[in-house]
Design a protein around this motif. Structure first.
Motif, PDB file in Angstrom:
ATOM      1  N   ASP A 126      14.217  -9.214 -19.166  1.00 36.67           N
ATOM      2  CA  ASP A 126      15.375  -8.372 -18.848  1.00 36.67           C
ATOM      3  C   ASP A 126      15.583  -8.211 -17.341  1.00 36.67           C
ATOM      4  O   ASP A 126      16.447  -7.440 -16.896  1.00 36.67           O
ATOM      5  N   GLY A 127      14.769  -8.924 -16.536  1.00 38.27           N
ATOM      6  CA  GLY A 127      14.926  -8.879 -15.086  1.00 38.27           C
ATOM      7  C   GLY A 127      14.132  -7.786 -14.399  1.00 38.27           C
ATOM      8  O   GLY A 127      14.166  -7.672 -13.169  1.00 38.27           O
ATOM      9  N   SER A 128      13.393  -6.981 -15.160  1.00 37.74           N
ATOM     10  CA  SER A 128      12.622  -5.874 -14.569  1.00 37.74           C
ATOM     11  C   SER A 128      11.171  -6.290 -14.338  1.00 37.74           C
ATOM     12  O   SER A 128      10.704  -7.313 -14.845  1.00 37.74           O
ATOM     13  N   GLU A 129      10.471  -5.453 -13.573  1.00 32.97           N
ATOM     14  CA  GLU A 129       9.050  -5.671 -13.308  1.00 32.97           C
ATOM     15  C   GLU A 129       8.250  -4.511 -13.896  1.00 32.97           C
ATOM     16  O   GLU A 129       8.758  -3.400 -14.032  1.00 32.97           O
ATOM     17  N   GLU A 130       6.996  -4.790 -14.219  1.00 30.23           N
ATOM     18  CA  GLU A 130       6.074  -3.732 -14.624  1.00 30.23           C
ATOM     19  C   GLU A 130       4.706  -4.044 -14.034  1.00 30.23           C
ATOM     20  O   GLU A 130       4.131  -5.098 -14.299  1.00 30.23           O
ATOM     21  N   PHE A 131       4.223  -3.119 -13.220  1.00 35.80           N
ATOM     22  CA  PHE A 131       2.932  -3.332 -12.583  1.00 35.80           C
ATOM     23  C   PHE A 131       2.294  -1.985 -12.262  1.00 35.80           C
ATOM     24  O   PHE A 131       2.955  -0.940 -12.243  1.00 35.80           O
ATOM     25  N   LEU A 132       1.002  -2.036 -12.029  1.00 35.71           N
ATOM     26  CA  LEU A 132       0.245  -0.869 -11.588  1.00 35.71           C
ATOM     27  C   LEU A 132      -0.070  -1.016 -10.110  1.00 35.71           C
ATOM     28  O   LEU A 132      -0.247  -2.134  -9.613  1.00 35.71           O
ATOM     29  N   ILE A 133      -0.151   0.114  -9.416  1.00 33.66           N
ATOM     30  CA  ILE A 133      -0.606   0.135  -8.027  1.00 33.66           C
ATOM     31  C   ILE A 133      -1.830   1.036  -7.958  1.00 33.66           C
ATOM     32  O   ILE A 133      -1.800   2.178  -8.419  1.00 33.66           O
ATOM     33  N   VAL A 134      -2.914   0.508  -7.392  1.00 33.12           N
ATOM     34  CA  VAL A 134      -4.149   1.271  -7.208  1.00 33.12           C
ATOM     35  C   VAL A 134      -4.357   1.431  -5.705  1.00 33.12           C
ATOM     36  O   VAL A 134      -4.537   0.442  -4.988  1.00 33.12           O
ATOM     37  N   ASP A 135      -4.306   2.673  -5.219  1.00 32.58           N
ATOM     38  CA  ASP A 135      -4.386   2.941  -3.780  1.00 32.58           C
ATOM     39  C   ASP A 135      -5.745   3.496  -3.379  1.00 32.58           C
ATOM     40  O   ASP A 135      -6.239   4.464  -3.989  1.00 32.58           O
ATOM     41  N   TYR A 136      -6.316   2.921  -2.330  1.00 29.41           N
ATOM     42  CA  TYR A 136      -7.543   3.407  -1.713  1.00 29.41           C
ATOM     43  C   TYR A 136      -7.201   4.041  -0.368  1.00 29.41           C
ATOM     44  O   TYR A 136      -6.214   3.655   0.270  1.00 29.41           O
ATOM     45  N   PRO A 137      -7.998   5.009   0.109  1.00 31.59           N
ATOM     46  CA  PRO A 137      -7.663   5.684   1.363  1.00 31.59           C
ATOM     47  C   PRO A 137      -7.773   4.803   2.594  1.00 31.59           C
ATOM     48  O   PRO A 137      -7.179   5.089   3.627  1.00 31.59           O
ATOM     49  N   SER A 138      -8.553   3.712   2.521  1.00 30.60           N
ATOM     50  CA  SER A 138      -8.687   2.791   3.647  1.00 30.60           C
ATOM     51  C   SER A 138      -9.156   1.442   3.108  1.00 30.60           C
ATOM     52  O   SER A 138      -9.409   1.297   1.905  1.00 30.60           O
ATOM     53  N   GLU A 139      -9.289   0.466   3.987  1.00 32.73           N
ATOM     54  CA  GLU A 139      -9.684  -0.867   3.546  1.00 32.73           C
ATOM     55  C   GLU A 139     -11.131  -0.885   3.043  1.00 32.73           C
ATOM     56  O   GLU A 139     -12.018  -0.291   3.654  1.00 32.73           O
ATOM     57  N   MET A 140     -11.330  -1.589   1.938  1.00 36.02           N
ATOM     58  CA  MET A 140     -12.641  -1.739   1.327  1.00 36.02           C
ATOM     59  C   MET A 140     -12.931  -3.222   1.088  1.00 36.02           C
ATOM     60  O   MET A 140     -12.003  -4.010   0.882  1.00 36.02           O
ATOM     61  N   PRO A 141     -14.210  -3.640   1.095  1.00 37.92           N
ATOM     62  CA  PRO A 141     -14.543  -5.047   0.829  1.00 37.92           C
ATOM     63  C   PRO A 141     -14.264  -5.415  -0.631  1.00 37.92           C
ATOM     64  O   PRO A 141     -14.587  -4.657  -1.549  1.00 37.92           O
TER      65      PRO A 141
END
Length: 437
Positions: free
Chosen positions: A110-125
């Protein structure tokens, strides 16, 4: 003769009983959480306990983008709970790209996207992430750092897009996990999600995968009150200085402890304690993942961490791992009390250990609340401030500001007041009436 003996025994018994009772009175310390049933006990950050690494390396928010709708949560059960079902997932391929062109989640019919975003407070290895997720990969993982994961759940198999903080590189990890399976897990936590808004602050955050997300309209948020107590500085010194003979001096509010192999300072105003190993230097070629592991192992074997701590930042230049206290999923900051635990590792051993000697003891009932502005208004006010550059804003989130209660008593009451916090030019600052402090 017999009567005198009995009298002597009775007199001796009374003297001993009196001595025991006197000692019990002098040594008695009241347990507030037991006497007052309205006070709720909480974790003692001063005594520490062994923790698994996955409990401290965790994201601070999870966002679910479905078409034009964005919802998010900071609820730990959701943020951490989802990943508990990923153990054993196999990475079929992983590549790192020096541009963002490869950030292309699947578009549905249908032209839409579905995704999750996982946010960390800073860069991690990335190596640390795959360790806690229990992912399997037959080849060597790349040395790559990220602070956001975009999880494509519109394709048949899950793909992880791992973004760095500068938003100029992306690692693409393809897996054998079924997207329908992951989506079914996320659905179990749907009740914890609320309306989120995506903000654009510069060219790098100009789409729904790189935008800055936060709660749309948090409204009234509770102010939390707790009793606090101080960790024994003698206990800390005994652990770190071992058998060394320690001398102590004082310069106003700062105590200095010196020994042949170590040096420590303690600030009685901020409760901040810093220990330096004089036999070590900061030079080290160890990779960030190894340094973080050594930091965690050290803290886990000492008084160290509480379950509420998260790995909040890693500064590669100084091999420094920084852990921050959280409450109800919100990171805790303070203008007056030290609130982070950090270690710096050298070539062979710990170089520096810094921590507050104040811990949160028991919760006190409070009906006080703080009304927070809409996140759009926060962005707008920052944009209007001539002293600030909106393009330097990389994250906006709600946190707690920890302060001693203005109605101070011998109970050392502290308040956790909700505030907006902004990561500005790499530094976390408190938003206040259009400015940042």
């Amino acid at each position: 003769m017999y009567r005198e003996t009995v009298k002597s025994i009775i007199l001796f018994t009374l003297v001993v009983s009196s001595a025991i009772l006197t000692y019990m009175v002098w040594s008695y310390q009241p347990e507030f959480s037991q006497i007052d049933t309205s006070i709720e006990s909480t974790s003692n950050t001063g005594q520490g306990e062994p923790l698994p690494f996955e409990s401290v390396m965790r994201a601070y928010q999870l966002i679910w983008v479905n078409g034009e709708e964005a919802r998010g949560t900071i609820d730990e059960d959701a943020v951490v709970g989802v990943r508990e079902f990923l153990d054993g997932t196999r990475i079929t391929d992983i590549n790192v790209y020096n541009n963002m062109n490869r950030l292309d989640p699947t578009v549905k019919e249908d032209g839409s996207e579905e995704f999750l975003i996982v946010d960390y407070p800073s860069e991690m290895p990335a190596k640390s992430l795959f360790q806690i997720l229990g992912f399997e990969y037959e080849e060597t993982l790349p040395d790559y750092k990220f602070d956001r994961i975009v999880v494509d759940i519109a394709s048949p198999q899950v793909t992880f897009f791992m973004l760095n903080e500068a938003l100029d590189r992306v690692a693409v990890a393809q897996t054998d996990m079924e997207s329908d399976y992951l989506l079914s897990i996320v659905n179990d936590y749907e009740d914890s999600f609320e309306d989120y808004t995506g903000l654009i602050t510069n060219q790098q955050t100009a789409n729904n995968k790189t935008a800055i997300y936060g709660p749309d309209a948090p409204g009234e948020v509770s102010v939390m009150s707790f009793l606090s107590a101080q960790i024994s500085i003698d206990t800390i010194n005994d652990i770190l200085f071992m058998e060394d003979e320690v001398s102590v001096s004082q310069n106003e509010n700062v105590y200095v402890y010196e020994a042949e192999n170590g040096l420590a300072t303690y600030n009685t105003d901020t409760y901040n304690y810093v220990y330096t190993n004089l036999n070590e230097s900061l030079s080290s070629e160890r990779d960030p993942h190894q340094t973080i592991q050594r930091s965690f192992n050290f803290l886990n074997s000492h008084i160290g961490l509480a379950p509420e701590h998260i790995l909040f930042d890693y500064e590669e230049e100084g091999n420094q791992s920084i852990y921050r206290y959280t409450l109800n999923g919100y990171a805790v900051f303070s203008d007056e009390i030290a609130m982070t635990i950090s270690t710096k590792y050298g070539s062979n051993a710990l170089f520096e250990y810094e921590r507050p000697l104040l811990y949160i003891n028991a919760q006190v009932p409070s009906e006080e609340t703080e009304k927070l502005a809409r996140i759009e208004d926060v962005r707008y006010e920052i944009a209007l401030n001539e002293a600030l550059d909106l393009q330097k804003v990389s994250k906006i989130t709600i946190g707690y500001n920890l302060r001693f209660s203005e109605e101070q008593t011998e109970l050392n009451l502290v308040n956790f007041t909700p505030e907006w916090y902004v990561k500005y030019d790499g530094e976390w600052l408190r938003y206040n009436e259009g400015g940042l402090q």
